[in-house]
Design a protein around this motif. Structure first.
Motif, PDB file in Angstrom:
ATOM      1  N   ARG A 190       0.824  -1.217   0.000  1.00  8.51           N
ATOM      2  CA  ARG A 190       0.000   0.000   0.000  1.00  8.51           C
ATOM      3  C   ARG A 190       0.854   1.260   0.000  1.00  8.51           C
ATOM      4  N   GLY A 191       1.988   1.223   0.706  1.00  3.03           N
ATOM      5  CA  GLY A 191       2.888   2.376   0.725  1.00  3.03           C
ATOM      6  C   GLY A 191       3.452   2.678  -0.658  1.00  3.03           C
ATOM      7  N   ILE A 192       3.868   1.648  -1.371  1.00  6.39           N
ATOM      8  CA  ILE A 192       4.390   1.838  -2.729  1.00  6.39           C
ATOM      9  C   ILE A 192       3.273   2.320  -3.651  1.00  6.39           C
ATOM     10  N   HIS A 193       2.087   1.761  -3.484  1.00  2.54           N
ATOM     11  CA  HIS A 193       0.939   2.173  -4.295  1.00  2.54           C
ATOM     12  C   HIS A 193       0.625   3.643  -4.043  1.00  2.54           C
ATOM     13  N   ASN A 194       0.678   4.072  -2.787  1.00  2.00           N
ATOM     14  CA  ASN A 194       0.448   5.483  -2.458  1.00  2.00           C
ATOM     15  C   ASN A 194       1.517   6.372  -3.080  1.00  2.00           C
ATOM     16  N   GLU A 195       2.766   5.914  -3.062  1.00  2.00           N
ATOM     17  CA  GLU A 195       3.853   6.688  -3.678  1.00  2.00           C
ATOM     18  C   GLU A 195       3.585   6.875  -5.178  1.00  2.00           C
TER      19      GLU A 195
END
Length: 157
Positions: A118-123
């Motif tokens: 999710r963190g990479i997706h948010n980035e």
């Protein structure tokens, strides 16, 4: 303007996108469905839609052709995909780890990998927002859905 006037009602992939495996084609269809289902999409300076988005690839750039009912050409924006390459690669790697973990890892391990995903997706979503700034206004959830579509356009299966 009504809220429905600033939204996508159709997303079309042109022939430059190319065909992929049945699994990837399914993921593309799901990403398009999710994007159309709920979105905020407002080309800056245009009085309202709803809009159709046609995507094509030209020289490692994503071309966004935007049309509205009665207007075949509202705007065309060219988006370099270079800033998304590392993010998409990282996203694929963590997704592979996630799907592998689902089969055998502990719930806490699965949750940790999912948080990373999710963190990479948010980035990637924030990068997309930044790249569209001043051209197309989208909310963060629309950027997330559009980033998912960009990722599955990269994915060949």
């Amino acid at each position: 303007m009504a809220a429905g006037d600033y939204r996508l009602t159709d997303v079309v992939l042109d022939d430059t996108i190319g065909r992929a495996s049945p699994d990837v084609e399914h993921e593309r269809a799901v990403a398009i469905f999710d994007l159309i289902e709920e979105n905020v999409f407002r080309p800056i300076g245009h009085p309202g839609g709803p809009y159709t988005l046609k995507l094509s690839l030209v020289d490692a750039k994503l071309v966004l052709h935007i049309a509205a009912e009665g207007e075949p050409q509202v705007a065309t924006h060219i988006l370099s995909l270079t800033p998304f390459r590392r993010i998409a690669k990282d996203y694929y790697l963590v997704c592979e780890s996630y799907y592998e973990a689902i089969r055998s890892a502990t719930p806490s391990r699965i949750e940790a990998i999912d948080m990373g995903r999710r963190g990479i997706h948010n980035e990637g979503s924030q990068t997309l927002c930044d790249r569209l700034k001043g051209k197309i206004e989208v909310d963060f959830n629309t950027a997330r859905r559009l980033f998912t579509l960009v990722c599955v356009l990269y994915w060949r299966g």
